[in-house]
Design an enzyme around this catalytic site. Structure first.
Site, mmCIF file in Angstrom:
data_model
loop_
_atom_site.group_PDB
_atom_site.id
_atom_site.type_symbol
_atom_site.label_atom_id
_atom_site.label_comp_id
_atom_site.label_asym_id
_atom_site.label_seq_id
_atom_site.Cartn_x
_atom_site.Cartn_y
_atom_site.Cartn_z
ATOM 1 N N HIS A 29 0.813 -1.220 0.000
ATOM 2 C CA HIS A 29 0.000 0.000 0.000
ATOM 3 C C HIS A 29 0.846 1.268 0.000
ATOM 4 O O HIS A 29 0.317 2.367 -0.186
ATOM 5 C CB HIS A 29 -0.991 -0.011 1.183
ATOM 6 C CG HIS A 29 -0.409 0.381 2.494
ATOM 7 N ND1 HIS A 29 -0.027 -0.546 3.447
ATOM 8 C CD2 HIS A 29 -0.143 1.595 3.041
ATOM 9 C CE1 HIS A 29 0.420 0.087 4.521
ATOM 10 N NE2 HIS A 29 0.369 1.379 4.296
ATOM 11 N N GLY A 72 2.661 6.818 8.513
ATOM 12 C CA GLY A 72 4.078 7.099 8.262
ATOM 13 C C GLY A 72 4.967 5.961 8.703
ATOM 14 O O GLY A 72 6.091 5.825 8.240
ATOM 15 N N SER A 125 3.895 2.946 8.204
ATOM 16 C CA SER A 125 3.523 1.924 7.227
ATOM 17 C C SER A 125 4.735 1.413 6.470
ATOM 18 O O SER A 125 5.613 2.178 6.082
ATOM 19 C CB SER A 125 2.521 2.494 6.224
ATOM 20 O OG SER A 125 1.253 2.635 6.792
ATOM 21 N N GLY A 126 4.751 0.100 6.247
ATOM 22 C CA GLY A 126 5.850 -0.512 5.501
ATOM 23 C C GLY A 126 7.067 -0.831 6.339
ATOM 24 O O GLY A 126 7.939 -1.580 5.911
ATOM 25 N N ASP A 130 -0.279 -7.539 1.674
ATOM 26 C CA ASP A 130 0.255 -6.168 1.699
ATOM 27 C C ASP A 130 1.779 -6.219 1.846
ATOM 28 O O ASP A 130 2.337 -5.946 2.915
ATOM 29 C CB ASP A 130 -0.382 -5.405 2.859
ATOM 30 C CG ASP A 130 -0.116 -3.912 2.802
ATOM 31 O OD1 ASP A 130 0.460 -3.438 1.799
ATOM 32 O OD2 ASP A 130 -0.481 -3.210 3.769
#
Length: 266
Positions: free
Chosen positions: A72, A211, A213-214, A118
């Site tokens: 995402h 922020g 994320s990942g 994801d």
């Protein structure tokens, strides 16, 4: 066998998951500034907005040329770069390296509607030189599932509070694992959480936030090396810190075969 040889070559003198400057880990509740370069696999994924590079997501260096992040985090048409060896996003730091991706591989079955698969890989334009501030995390064994309440740490430059600014300095926070049986209960995340995911946190005090994320869920194995067990995927839309709504991560150990196959193919 090809991947095994590659992994051994990549590790070199630095190995994986063993930082030169070990993190200061404790049971302190809430996010704190990370010790500089104690999470040397943490990267900042940045995009170009009218000539200015802006942080959008975290990620994890897992070899000298590959970064693990969330699907995402990737949008078609955007220009990205990977910042490595960073502690403070707004300062010029010695040893920091910026590289553009040669290839971005998003999981073929990524489903943004139901948030499935994801996960994405970024191949750097060239191998990065490993150093005290830039080195890969280890990846866990395929299928490995951590027990309930296992102590792990989320790291990133995400928003310090709901709707607040992103952090300038890399943050770390203790997020104990919540087992699938608990996290999939109806008053937790229910059926939205699948076995290819891992939950952590949910005490209403600390969690991942926009922020982050990942970025990685860092968990130390019995040999002392740090493994990336999760990729920050989603959390409560109501708040960054909400009881019984732990941060949900893509479970890396469920995708080891996929990761290996893409690293060999590209």
């Amino acid at each position: 066998m090809k991947f095994v040889v590659l992994a051994l070559f990549v590790a070199g003198a630095y190995g994986c998951g063993l930082p030169t400057f070990p993190p200061v880990v404790s049971r302190v509740v809430g996010g704190v500034d990370a010790k500089p370069h104690s999470w040397p696999w943490q990267i900042s994924l940045q995009y170009n907005r009218q000539g200015e590079w802006r942080h959008t997501c975290g990620g994890t260096l897992i070899s000298n040329q590959w970064v693990l992040t969330a699907a995402h985090c990737i949008s078609k048409g955007k220009e990205y770069r990977v910042a490595m060896g960073k502690q403070n996003l707004i300062e010029t730091e010695e040893g920091a390296v910026f590289m553009t991706p040669a290839t971005i591989v998003v999981h073929e079955k990524w489903n943004p509607l139901f948030i499935r698969n994801d996960i994405a890989l970024i191949k750097l334009e060239s191998p990065v030189t490993l150093s005290d501030s830039i080195m890969p995390a280890c990846v866990p064994a395929a299928g490995l599932i951590l027990p309930n309440n296992y102590p792990c740490y989320v790291t990133g430059w995400g928003r310090i509070s709901t709707g607040g600014p992103i952090a300038d300095i890399l943050q770390q926070a203790l997020l104990p694992v919540v087992d699938h049986a608990t996290c999939s209960q109806s008053d937790w995340w229910g059926p939205q959480v699948k076995e290819t995911m891992v939950c952590a946190g949910g005490d209403g005090v600390v969690s991942g936030c926009n922020g982050d994320s990942g970025g990685p869920l860092n968990c130390q194995n019995t040999d002392g090396a740090w493994e990336v067990h999760g990729i920050v995927s989603f959390g409560s839309g109501l708040s960054c810190n909400f009881p019984k709504k732990p941060t949900v991560f893509t479970r890396v150990s469920a995708y080891i075969d996929w990761i290996n196959s893409k690293m060999v193919a590209y």
